[in-house]
Enzyme design. Structure first.
Site, PDB file in Angstrom:
ATOM      1  N   CYS A  65       0.861  -1.180   0.000  1.00 46.41           N
ATOM      2  CA  CYS A  65       0.000   0.000   0.000  1.00 46.41           C
ATOM      3  C   CYS A  65       0.897   1.228   0.000  1.00 46.41           C
ATOM      4  CB  CYS A  65      -1.017  -0.016   1.144  1.00 46.41           C
ATOM      5  SG  CYS A  65      -0.404   0.394   2.785  1.00 46.41           S
ATOM      6  N   HIS A  98      15.464 -12.565  12.425  1.00 51.34           N
ATOM      7  CA  HIS A  98      15.229 -12.400  13.861  1.00 51.34           C
ATOM      8  C   HIS A  98      13.769 -12.526  14.270  1.00 51.34           C
ATOM      9  CE1 HIS A  98      19.195 -10.005  14.628  1.00 51.34           C
ATOM     10  NE2 HIS A  98      19.395 -11.147  13.985  1.00 51.34           N
TER      11      HIS A  98
END
Length: 143
Positions: A65, A98
């Site tokens: 977006c 991570h």
């Protein structure tokens, strides 16, 4: 690999290019995004992507977006979704390494199409590091 993609009007041209890139690289794509540039409500196109990843009918999701924020917030309302808003290569890699991100949120108005496609490649090619990060990822979900 099965990839789910969704976008609003600000991400239409990026979505078309990303879908072609994914197909050219042998991926199957669930396209939930708009194909027009007329104004639409992004949640209508983002919830289906998050549901695909949530129910494992896609391994990863890509959402696009204007700012990436609204799409990212919408996706993260779903259980088991770890959507990451990414604006450079290092953030993309760290989101996978991570955080075990499973949806990539791209801010089309703030990155080039070339960057966005690179983000997709990094996202799909970077494994989760596990280890100490696994414990942290498990703490993200609310029960």
């Amino acid at each position: 690999m099965q990839i789910s993609i969704g976008n609003d009007h600000a991400g239409t041209s990026y979505k078309h290019a990303i879908v072609q890139h994914l197909k050219d690289n042998g991926h199957d794509v669930n396209n939930h995004g708009t194909d027009k540039e007329d104004s639409v409500d992004y949640p209508d196109f983002i919830h289906p992507v998050a549901k695909d990843v949530e129910n494992q009918s896609a391994q990863f999701g890509i959402i696009v977006c204007g700012s990436g924020n609204g799409a990212n917030m919408t996706a993260n309302k779903h259980q088991g979704i770890r959507s990451a808003l990414c604006w450079n290569n290092e953030i993309v890699a760290l989101a996978r390494q991570h955080n075990n991100a499973n949806i990539l949120s791209i801010p089309a108005r703030f990155v080039s199409l070339q960057q966005a496609i690179k983000f997709v490649d990094i996202f799909l090619d970077t494994p989760f590091d596990g280890g100490r990060h696994q414990r942290r990822v498990e703490k993200i979900a609310c029960s």
